[in-house]
Scaffold this motif. Structure first.
Motif, PDB file in Angstrom:
ATOM      1  N   TRP A   1       0.988  -1.198  -0.154  1.00  9.09           N
ATOM      2  CA  TRP A   1      -0.026   0.067  -0.070  1.00  9.09           C
ATOM      3  C   TRP A   1       0.917   1.410   0.012  1.00  9.09           C
ATOM      4  N   THR A   2       0.471   2.338  -0.731  1.00 10.70           N
ATOM      5  CA  THR A   2       1.367   3.359  -0.759  1.00 10.70           C
ATOM      6  C   THR A   2       0.314   4.696  -1.092  1.00 10.70           C
ATOM      7  N   ALA A   3       0.327   5.503  -0.254  1.00  7.65           N
ATOM      8  CA  ALA A   3      -0.655   6.822  -0.289  1.00  7.65           C
ATOM      9  C   ALA A   3       0.286   7.815   0.868  1.00  7.65           C
ATOM     10  N   ALA A   4       0.625   9.006   0.171  1.00  7.47           N
ATOM     11  CA  ALA A   4       1.121   9.830   0.809  1.00  7.47           C
ATOM     12  C   ALA A   4       0.077  10.909   1.899  1.00  7.47           C
ATOM     13  N   ASN A   5      -1.162  10.860   1.367  1.00 11.77           N
ATOM     14  CA  ASN A   5      -2.008  11.819   1.886  1.00 11.77           C
ATOM     15  C   ASN A   5      -3.166  11.258   2.664  1.00 11.77           C
ATOM     16  N   LEU A   6      -2.857  10.011   2.874  1.00 12.17           N
ATOM     17  CA  LEU A   6      -3.944   9.166   3.920  1.00 12.17           C
ATOM     18  C   LEU A   6      -3.105   9.111   5.389  1.00 12.17           C
ATOM     19  N   THR A   7      -3.618   9.745   6.445  1.00 12.55           N
ATOM     20  CA  THR A   7      -2.913  10.010   7.351  1.00 12.55           C
ATOM     21  C   THR A   7      -3.811   9.583   8.913  1.00 12.55           C
ATOM     22  N   LEU A   8      -2.939   9.144   9.712  1.00 13.01           N
ATOM     23  CA  LEU A   8      -3.775   8.765  10.851  1.00 13.01           C
ATOM     24  C   LEU A   8      -3.128   9.777  12.109  1.00 13.01           C
ATOM     25  N   GLU A   9      -3.916  10.604  12.403  1.00  7.13           N
ATOM     26  CA  GLU A   9      -3.565  11.632  13.535  1.00  7.13           C
ATOM     27  C   GLU A   9      -2.077  12.599  12.961  1.00  7.13           C
ATOM     28  N   GLY A  10      -2.353  12.856  11.712  1.00  4.32           N
ATOM     29  CA  GLY A  10      -1.123  13.715  11.090  1.00  4.32           C
ATOM     30  C   GLY A  10      -0.003  12.902  10.531  1.00  4.32           C
ATOM     31  N   GLN A  11       0.185  11.621  10.669  1.00  3.98           N
ATOM     32  CA  GLN A  11       1.127  10.586  10.293  1.00  3.98           C
ATOM     33  C   GLN A  11       0.818   9.512   9.294  1.00  3.98           C
ATOM     34  N   PRO A  12       1.512   9.539   8.051  1.00  2.00           N
ATOM     35  CA  PRO A  12       1.027   8.698   7.013  1.00  2.00           C
ATOM     36  C   PRO A  12       0.703   7.552   7.503  1.00  2.00           C
ATOM     37  N   LEU A  13      -0.320   6.743   7.190  1.00  2.00           N
ATOM     38  CA  LEU A  13      -1.061   5.690   7.625  1.00  2.00           C
ATOM     39  C   LEU A  13      -0.252   4.411   6.912  1.00  2.00           C
ATOM     40  N   VAL A  14       0.050   4.570   5.733  1.00  2.00           N
ATOM     41  CA  VAL A  14       1.011   3.462   4.847  1.00  2.00           C
ATOM     42  C   VAL A  14       2.198   4.428   4.288  1.00  2.00           C
ATOM     43  N   PRO A  15       3.176   3.649   3.753  1.00  2.00           N
ATOM     44  CA  PRO A  15       4.187   4.420   3.286  1.00  2.00           C
ATOM     45  C   PRO A  15       3.793   5.389   2.046  1.00  2.00           C
ATOM     46  N   PRO A  16       4.136   6.686   2.176  1.00  2.00           N
ATOM     47  CA  PRO A  16       3.999   7.497   1.092  1.00  2.00           C
ATOM     48  C   PRO A  16       4.455   7.370  -0.206  1.00  2.00           C
ATOM     49  N   TYR A  17       5.711   6.686  -0.282  1.00  2.00           N
ATOM     50  CA  TYR A  17       6.190   6.365  -1.673  1.00  2.00           C
ATOM     51  C   TYR A  17       6.846   5.523  -1.579  1.00  2.00           C
ATOM     52  N   ARG A  18       7.619   4.878  -2.715  1.00  2.00           N
ATOM     53  CA  ARG A  18       8.513   3.576  -2.746  1.00  2.00           C
ATOM     54  C   ARG A  18       9.432   3.960  -3.756  1.00  2.00           C
ATOM     55  N   VAL A  19      10.964   3.405  -3.561  1.00  2.00           N
ATOM     56  CA  VAL A  19      11.771   3.465  -4.371  1.00  2.00           C
ATOM     57  C   VAL A  19      12.337   2.406  -4.996  1.00  2.00           C
ATOM     58  N   PHE A  20      12.616   2.357  -6.285  1.00  2.00           N
ATOM     59  CA  PHE A  20      12.866   0.982  -7.009  1.00  2.00           C
ATOM     60  C   PHE A  20      14.108   1.147  -7.799  1.00  2.00           C
ATOM     61  N   GLU A  21      14.879   0.457  -7.916  1.00  2.00           N
ATOM     62  CA  GLU A  21      16.185   0.210  -8.788  1.00  2.00           C
ATOM     63  C   GLU A  21      15.865  -0.897 -10.024  1.00  2.00           C
ATOM     64  N   ARG A  22      15.848  -0.296 -11.234  1.00  2.00           N
ATOM     65  CA  ARG A  22      15.379  -1.265 -12.187  1.00  2.00           C
ATOM     66  C   ARG A  22      16.224  -0.897 -13.561  1.00  2.00           C
ATOM     67  N   ALA A  23      16.980  -1.856 -14.061  1.00  2.00           N
ATOM     68  CA  ALA A  23      17.805  -1.604 -15.212  1.00  2.00           C
ATOM     69  C   ALA A  23      18.664  -0.427 -14.982  1.00  2.00           C
ATOM     70  N   GLY A  24      19.261  -0.349 -13.673  1.00  2.00           N
ATOM     71  CA  GLY A  24      20.331   0.817 -13.476  1.00  2.00           C
ATOM     72  C   GLY A  24      19.579   2.106 -13.280  1.00  2.00           C
ATOM     73  N   LYS A  25      18.342   2.147 -13.187  1.00  2.00           N
ATOM     74  CA  LYS A  25      17.715   3.334 -13.137  1.00  2.00           C
ATOM     75  C   LYS A  25      16.949   3.469 -11.644  1.00  2.00           C
TER      76      LYS A  25
ATOM     77  N   ILE B   1      13.760   4.947  -9.758  1.00  2.00           N
ATOM     78  CA  ILE B   1      12.505   5.220  -9.949  1.00  2.00           C
ATOM     79  C   ILE B   1      11.714   5.521  -8.572  1.00  2.00           C
ATOM     80  N   VAL B   2      11.241   6.565  -8.566  1.00  2.00           N
ATOM     81  CA  VAL B   2      10.401   6.804  -7.412  1.00  2.00           C
ATOM     82  C   VAL B   2       8.655   7.070  -7.469  1.00  2.00           C
ATOM     83  N   VAL B   3       7.920   6.278  -7.014  1.00  2.00           N
ATOM     84  CA  VAL B   3       6.663   6.213  -7.101  1.00  2.00           C
ATOM     85  C   VAL B   3       5.772   6.678  -5.980  1.00  2.00           C
ATOM     86  N   LEU B   4       5.210   7.868  -6.254  1.00  2.00           N
ATOM     87  CA  LEU B   4       4.419   8.516  -5.235  1.00  2.00           C
ATOM     88  C   LEU B   4       3.005   7.975  -5.424  1.00  2.00           C
ATOM     89  N   GLY B   5       2.330   7.777  -4.150  1.00  2.00           N
ATOM     90  CA  GLY B   5       0.908   7.369  -4.344  1.00  2.00           C
ATOM     91  C   GLY B   5      -0.008   8.396  -3.651  1.00  2.00           C
TER      92      GLY B   5
END
Length: 523
Positions: free
Chosen positions: A120-144, A146-150
């Motif tokens: 689960w990834t969502a930056a604007n879903l919060t519980l008492e002001g803190q992100p309820l799930v990770p706001p974003y995820r970082v991947f390394e693919r083919a030497g690149k 990539i940051v995915v923001l939800g």
């Protein structure tokens, strides 16, 4: 950094070979709004295949070809008949977990399933002001990198009541905060936003405005107003686009929509020249293989006979029967009447009636609740006003009003006063209307937010039909059918209710050219 490179890419670099097309970056697989659809072939075998079961081989084949990121736009777990009957025990959930998507942004109906082991990834879903799930995820693919923001739209209260302490911030404001922050901290080669929100205005726009919340949109606005995003992949509105090879754009940001119900997926190739786009179509499977993926108990429920036969009739007459039947099925002692969603028919199966047909007529899991309404409230329900600048009311706000005794509702609702305003009538309303998804809730003068839940409307109708109580006078197309009738005839096929073809007018037929043969060849 070389530990992130695939063996194929290392070999190509060492031998000086030409790099494959995906060497410039990974392939992004994107789909959205699966709604727990394993396969549509049990419900409609004549329809084109759709569902995760028909996309599974496409996903596995794409991953086998090279670096891949599977991003899901949310609303994936609830909605189909299978998910409504089995919930998290559905084989769809087991298949979805086994395929291991890389990012899942929760939709409004996914918020009840955040305990499932999904990314689960969502930056604007919060519980008492803190992100309820990770706001974003970082991947390394083919030497690149990539940051995915939800992000998820902030109008989820139209469908679900948030638990205490939960809050969904406006996605546009969250994007303005997170995008420059991620650019500065992570220095990604590509920043991708996966957004569960539509692109253009839809029928939920008015309901959100009446509830004083932002509508479930944002893809176009974020692309135009927030620089630094390379690609926005969005869901919620059900659009699978673009159809051709070229991406849509909002400003300089590429846009793509993930469709719904597993009717297809997008494969976006990150190449040196830019993005290239392919659509992955669901693959047909033998019907026996599809049935093997469904629990026997569900197939038994799906084909349960209800003891009635439907004679051929028009959509208008059948819809009138179903509206009256639903009102009669939910009728309770002491209630003055009901105001239920109008039945909308695309087609119908003529012949013997099975439980599966109820999902065509009443597809949503909403229950009914009893509220004390005034004559003004009933007048507003009977005559919903059109939005400002439009001639017709939102179709979702139309209700079938059934009252136990006649009541004059012709007076303008805003002129109702005195004893008519003070007197209260017990009326049954659906959960969909009480949550505000149709825009009805803000019109009613209620002291507090009503509770929702209980048996779905189709369950009420099923129990009433199986009890063989008297039917409404409008249901002349329904007649009793005994067990011997179901043993003699198989379940009927889906039949579309189409208009009669117009008779050809004078001069109709194949047109022929009056030009000479030589001139026709030149033209």
């Amino acid at each position: 950094m070389f530990r992130f490179l695939s063996p194929v890419l290392l070999t190509a670099l060492g031998l000086g070979l030409a790099l494959p097309a995906w060497a410039a970056g990974p392939v992004f697989l994107f789909g959205s709004d699966l709604k727990g659809q394993l396969s549509n072939q049990i419900q409609n075998p004549q329809s084109p295949p759709a569902g995760l079961l028909h996309l599974k081989d496409q996903i596995l084949a794409q991953r086998a070809q090279g670096p891949t990121l599977w991003l899901d736009g949310g609303e994936s777990l609830e909605g189909s008949p299978l998910s409504q009957e089995l919930g998290e025990q559905s084989p769809f959930v087991a298949l979805f977990l086994s395929l291991k998507p890389d990012v899942v942004v929760p939709g409004e109906r996914d918020l009840a399933h955040l305990k499932l082991p999904l990314p689960w990834t969502a930056a604007n879903l919060t519980l008492e002001g803190q992100p309820l799930v990770p706001p974003y995820r970082v991947f390394e693919r083919a030497g690149k990198k990539i940051v995915v923001l939800g992000l998820i739209h902030s109008a989820s209260s139209l469908w679900r009541t948030l638990p205490p302490g939960w809050k969904i911030e406006e996605p546009l404001e969250s994007a303005r905060h997170w995008v420059p922050l991620l650019r500065a901290q992570e220095h990604p080669d590509r920043l991708v936003l996966v957004l569960h929100a539509g692109r253009y205005e839809d029928r939920d726009q008015e309901a959100a405005q009446l509830l004083k919340t932002k509508p479930p949109l944002g893809a176009q606005a974020i692309g135009e107003q927030v620089p630094g995003i390379d690609l926005i992949l969005h869901g919620h509105d059900g659009w699978l686009y673009p159809k051709g090879p070229n991406l849509a754009y909002a400003g300089t940001t590429a846009l793509a929509g993930g469709g719904s119900l597993g009717r297809g997926m997008l494969a976006l190739d990150w190449e040196e020249k830019g993005w290239s786009l392919r659509q992955l179509a669901p693959r047909p499977l033998p019907l026996e293989a599809v049935k093997a993926a469904f629990p026997p108990a569900f197939l038994e429920l799906w084909s349960r006979p209800l003891g009635w036969r439907i004679r051929k009739s028009s959509k208008v007459k059948l819809a009138a029967c179903l509206n009256s039947l639903a009102a009669l099925a939910v009728k309770q002692p002491g209630a003055f009447g009901s105001a239920l969603p109008e039945v909308y028919l695309k087609g119908s199966r003529f012949g013997l009636l099975y439980y599966a047909q109820l999902y065509d007529w009443f597809p949503f899991p909403d229950g009914v609740q009893t509220l004390a309404l005034s004559k003004r409230d009933l007048s507003l329900l009977a005559r919903p006003a059109a939005p400002f600048g439009r001639r017709k009311a939102n179709p979702a706000r139309r209700v079938f009003l059934s009252l136990s005794s006649p009541l004059d509702l012709s007076l303008d609702p805003w002129l109702v006063s005195g004893s008519d305003q003070e007197r209260r009538y017990k009326i049954l309303l659906s959960d969909y209307h009480l949550r505000g998804g149709s825009g009805i809730l803000p019109m009613l003068f209620l002291p507090a937010q009503p509770e929702v839940g209980g048996k779905p409307l189709r369950t009420w109708v099923s129990l009433y039909l199986q009890s063989h109580q008297p039917l409404p006078p409008s249901c002349t197309m329904l007649e009793p059918a005994g067990p011997e009738a179901y043993q003699m005839r198989p379940r009927p096929k889906q039949v579309r209710l189409a208009k009669k073809p117009k008779s050809p007018g004078k001069g109709a037929g194949k047109r022929t050219s009056t030009k000479p043969a030589e001139s026709r060849e030149k033209s």
